[in-house]
Design an enzyme around this catalytic site. Structure first.
Site, PDB file in Angstrom:
ATOM      1  CB  CYS A 132      -9.108 -26.661 -60.172  1.00 39.80           C
ATOM      2  SG  CYS A 132      -8.825 -27.863 -58.800  1.00 39.80           S
ATOM      3  CG  HIS A 143      -5.204 -28.206 -62.950  1.00 42.42           C
ATOM      4  ND1 HIS A 143      -5.437 -26.801 -62.714  1.00 42.42           N
ATOM      5  CD2 HIS A 143      -5.308 -28.741 -61.746  1.00 42.42           C
ATOM      6  CE1 HIS A 143      -5.943 -26.549 -61.386  1.00 42.42           C
ATOM      7  NE2 HIS A 143      -5.636 -27.995 -60.765  1.00 42.42           N
TER       8      HIS A 143
END
Length: 269
Positions: free
Chosen positions: A102, A206
């Site tokens: 991310c 994630h």
């Protein structure tokens, strides 16, 4: 396994580890988020994790994880100011294994452009990234929040495992140039980028390491490089189910469920 409640609980678990054969360094960003991404490594017997907040702590890790953050450009600037950014770039130049997740993926970009001011509060803010992956990141107003799944891209250098995870981020990261290779193939496009057959990975997913087959393959490459035996897949999803079942049995043995249900049903009457 059940994920930790917050970053403090995870830091305590890191501190209680004995140093093991495989050393994974995790950058301790000022605005770190989604810290449970690295939690599966706590259940690998030959892996230890340590948080790194400055260049003096960097050492010679077997792999580096740059995690998510609530303020990518701010934390990137902090890494540059502390000297840790220079360590990371030097580590890459000597062939180090890196994964950015991310915000960490965004930092690996050639550039970060805050077009909407949604990351920094300043429209048009421009910041040079680590320039490790052939990608560029632009921040818009829209935030992406979605559970997603796909397969590892056939050109990434990894087997085509099925993977799943979730995305929660501002910013869009795009591949630059014909040599750019995606990390994952999704139903609606691709995710991430890799170089050197997966030595460096960037992804918006994630919980990528909660995918047991991928995590094992990634670790086995490190083991092989260190002259260690490869290991079989540790199925943490099964372990997690067992933990929930243990908790359920404990609750059933110590709480009178009929009385509890009666109390719940009586609320609001």
């Amino acid at each position: 396994m059940i994920e930790g409640e917050d970053s403090l609980s995870l830091a305590k678990r890191f501190a209680n580890q004995n140093r093991r054969v495989i050393d994974i360094a995790v950058v301790k960003l000022p605005y770190i988020s989604n810290y449970t991404d690295v939690e599966p490594f706590l259940f690998e017997e030959d892996v230890s994790i340590r948080l790194v907040s400055g260049p003096d702590e960097f050492g010679e890790p077997d792999a580096l994880v740059i995690p998510g953050t609530r303020s990518t450009i701010h934390d990137l600037q902090q890494l540059k100011n502390s000297g840790l950014a220079q360590k990371i770039k030097a580590y890459n130049e000597t062939g180090g294994t890196i994964i950015g997740i991310c915000g960490g993926y965004q930092m690996l970009s050639r550039y970060l452009y805050d077009k909407a001011g949604s990351d920094t509060g300043v429209k048009g803010r421009y910041e040079e990234g680590f320039n490790i992956l052939p990608v560029g990141t632009t921040f818009y107003h829209e935030k992406k929040t979605v559970r997603n799944k796909g397969i590892i891209h056939p050109q990434s250098g990894f087997p085509q495992f099925f993977v799943e995870g979730y995305e929660i981020h501002l910013g869009v990261t795009e591949l630059i140039g014909p040599q750019a290779v995606p990390f994952m193939k999704l139903s609606d496009g691709t995710d991430g980028a890799v170089i050197d057959s997966g030595r460096v990975i960037g992804t918006y997913f994630h919980h990528i390491f909660f995918n047991d087959e991928f995590r094992t393959e990634w670790l086995n490459r490190i083991r092989e490089r260190k002259g260690l035996e490869k290991k079989q897949v540790k199925w943490l999803k099964k372990e997690k189910t067992k933990k929930y079942e243990q908790i359920a049995r404990h609750v059933q043995n110590h709480i009178h469920m009929d009385d509890l249900l009666n109390i719940i049903q009586s609320w609001g009457k």
